[in-house]
Design a protein around this motif. Sequence first.
Motif, PDB file in Angstrom:
ATOM      1  N   SER A 131       0.849  -1.283  -0.051  1.00  0.00           N
ATOM      2  CA  SER A 131       0.013   0.134   0.011  1.00  0.00           C
ATOM      3  C   SER A 131       0.959   1.426   0.023  1.00  0.00           C
ATOM      4  O   SER A 131       2.065   1.161   0.530  1.00  0.00           O
ATOM      5  N   THR A 132       0.468   2.232  -0.717  1.00  0.00           N
ATOM      6  CA  THR A 132       0.999   3.501  -0.642  1.00  0.00           C
ATOM      7  C   THR A 132       1.175   4.341   0.662  1.00  0.00           C
ATOM      8  O   THR A 132       1.736   5.178   0.768  1.00  0.00           O
ATOM      9  N   GLU A 133       0.061   3.820   1.581  1.00  0.00           N
ATOM     10  CA  GLU A 133       0.081   4.557   3.017  1.00  0.00           C
ATOM     11  C   GLU A 133       0.908   3.745   3.793  1.00  0.00           C
ATOM     12  O   GLU A 133       1.090   4.255   5.112  1.00  0.00           O
ATOM     13  N   SER A 134       1.967   2.891   3.559  1.00  0.00           N
ATOM     14  CA  SER A 134       2.319   1.966   4.406  1.00  0.00           C
ATOM     15  C   SER A 134       3.850   2.687   4.906  1.00  0.00           C
ATOM     16  O   SER A 134       4.122   3.733   4.140  1.00  0.00           O
ATOM     17  N   GLU A 135       4.605   2.269   5.750  1.00  0.00           N
ATOM     18  CA  GLU A 135       5.677   2.981   6.356  1.00  0.00           C
ATOM     19  C   GLU A 135       6.837   2.624   5.215  1.00  0.00           C
ATOM     20  O   GLU A 135       7.660   3.497   4.988  1.00  0.00           O
ATOM     21  N   GLU A 138       7.995   4.627   0.588  1.00  0.00           N
ATOM     22  CA  GLU A 138       8.882   5.313   0.225  1.00  0.00           C
ATOM     23  C   GLU A 138       9.925   4.533  -0.213  1.00  0.00           C
ATOM     24  O   GLU A 138      10.699   4.687  -1.324  1.00  0.00           O
TER      25      GLU A 138
END
Length: 721
Positions: A131-135, A138
């Motif tokens: 997911s793009t919202e995981s830590e 990036e």
Amino acid sequence: LQVFDEGKDVTPHPLFQSDPSTAALRQDKLSGDTGSILLALFPTQQPSRTSLATLSCTTSISNASTTESVLDATAEPGSRGDTTISFSDVQVRQEEIKEELTKADLDRRVDIYLTETETIWILVLPAVVMSTESEDAERVLKRNKVYTDMCKSKADDDRFVGKTVQTINGATKNKEVQCDRIIMEDKGETITSWSFYDTFNASEIEPMFKTEGITDKKTEKATETSSKPHTSKEQDQTTPVSSNKGSTTSVTLESTAVAKNQEEEECQSEALPVPENLQEGLFFMERILMENIFQPKLAAYRQFPILIDPDVTSDSSGTEGDKEEAKQENVDRQKEEQEEAFTDPSILSALKEETTPIPTLEWLWSYACDLTNSHSVSSMAWSKVNPDLLAVGYGAFDFKGQKKGLACCWSLKNPMWPERIFQCEYGVTALDFSMASPNILAVGMYNGSVTIYDVQSSNDTVLLDSSESSNKHTGPVWQLRWVEQDRGEAGGGKRERLFCISADGRITEWYIQKRLDCTDLMKIKRKESEKKRSPGKKERKSEALISQQAAGMCFDFHPKDTNFYLAGTEEGCIYQCSCSRNGQILKTYRGHKGPVYKVTWNPLSTDMFLSCSADWSIILWHRDSQTPVLTFSSASAFVHDIMWSSKSAFMFAAVNESRVEIWDLRVSILEPVLSRFASPTVKFTSVLFAENTDCLLVGDSQGEVGVFLLQNLAALNSSKV
């Protein structure tokens, strides 16, 4: 249990220290067992004397202690069989004590703690999607970017090979999401008879805009109806229907308003005078606008000087133009001074080589619209009479990505929208204009059908179709072409024939009568692989072929003698055949390791021809030699299309998935003189030289046909290789 030897405690220590509480429980279970056993024998110095051994055993059973002593008189040494053990003196006393719970013990609080054991992972599969919202999103994006840059940097490396692997599709998952509760509200509105009256009169108001020549009959009728008092019958028809919740509706009022709006629209449409030549006027207006917008591009395409409108040019641009002219004069003056200073001819030639302009490929415009978006360009063909008319076929080459195709006719006078659009049920794979009848366009499709359209007609109806033919192709028609051939001794002149090559292994000739039908010109047979047998091994039986016919991919007729033609197959072989000898192969050219996508004769040096394949290579052949003359390979990608230049026998263009290349054999046979890369998400599929100009047309997988201008190339005046 204790063991004494002559007063010394020789009891062995236990290896395992048990819990006292559990030992007590075990001793409770062993309440029925008793005792202490004395079995000790001690040798003496005098054989007549007896030995006495005393063993004291103390055992605690259920909080009760019992002490037993056993005396044993042994026989003389050496007589072990006379040894006896007496248990008569063993005394056992057992007492049981019951544990009683008091009220305080029952009321006492007991804390019980439950702890979770550590999780044991038997199988761990790292996820490939995050997911793009995981830590770690990036970090993964940076790593993917580094890998993409590395692939781009190694695209031209021969040791870098990109391969695709079919993986197992992941199992589908059902996911349920609980949303917030939908809030419902009840609303009501009170409507009086006066609101009905105002709404009804608003629909009867005369429109603001009128045109001359309209009679006022409808206006008079509207004023009469609005001036008349409402009768009881009308009031009954427009009575509102109220619901329990307080909302009201008026069905009759809405239907009346819709009917009146339709009447007003019809009245306005009848009022606008439509001239007979309106469509023609709009057509010429569109042509004028396109000429104004694309005037510099079209002038560069036709190699005309680009004119600048003096009225549009501002004073600032004029001053900038004067500055550029002054700079150019200074550069010319410096060159003259350098030539005067360096009188050595070698120095002058070196200076001239340094000032030679670099060849470039300049983009002018692209033929594209909303209809062609996401359609792959499969083929292109110029009109034999009108060099400004281009036919483009749109269809997918992949079996899984098939959808409805298009055949569009584009004109240089309007690069933004095609002149003719022909909707096809299947993807278009090949097309060509007729020479005898320039308005006839033949189209081949992925399902094996061949259709003929009339370009002069504004309708997209099909003139002839091969669907009713019993000899139609069963595989995709990869290429078709109109060819002029001699009629023979019986009839003079030439006649035009339509030839097709298909994936079903057939090369057919089509004739037009009342319907479209064909006959087989050639059936390409599959060749068995030639494997060398070692002298020590036995010869194996040849494996049975699934299909006796090889799939045909492309063909091309000789530019001077159209009786001979070349045919490329999926096996990688190129066959030279003759129309007069049906079913016979004259020569076989072997050199490719993959399907041959295109084969083309050199129009100026007719003994040479080129072929491109999926094995990343382009091969130059001579008609009389079955071995390759030259092999070109500049990128690790499929070469989809090639074409000779009509102005030079040394120059040809090629497109692979990643770029378009211009080769000039006079300059280099190792690398192209000019190349242009495609966008990361776009693949080039086809290439075509312009008829009368130094321009190149390139089709891609997004439905665009880019027009590029070839600049600063060597003089195109040689006709021999």
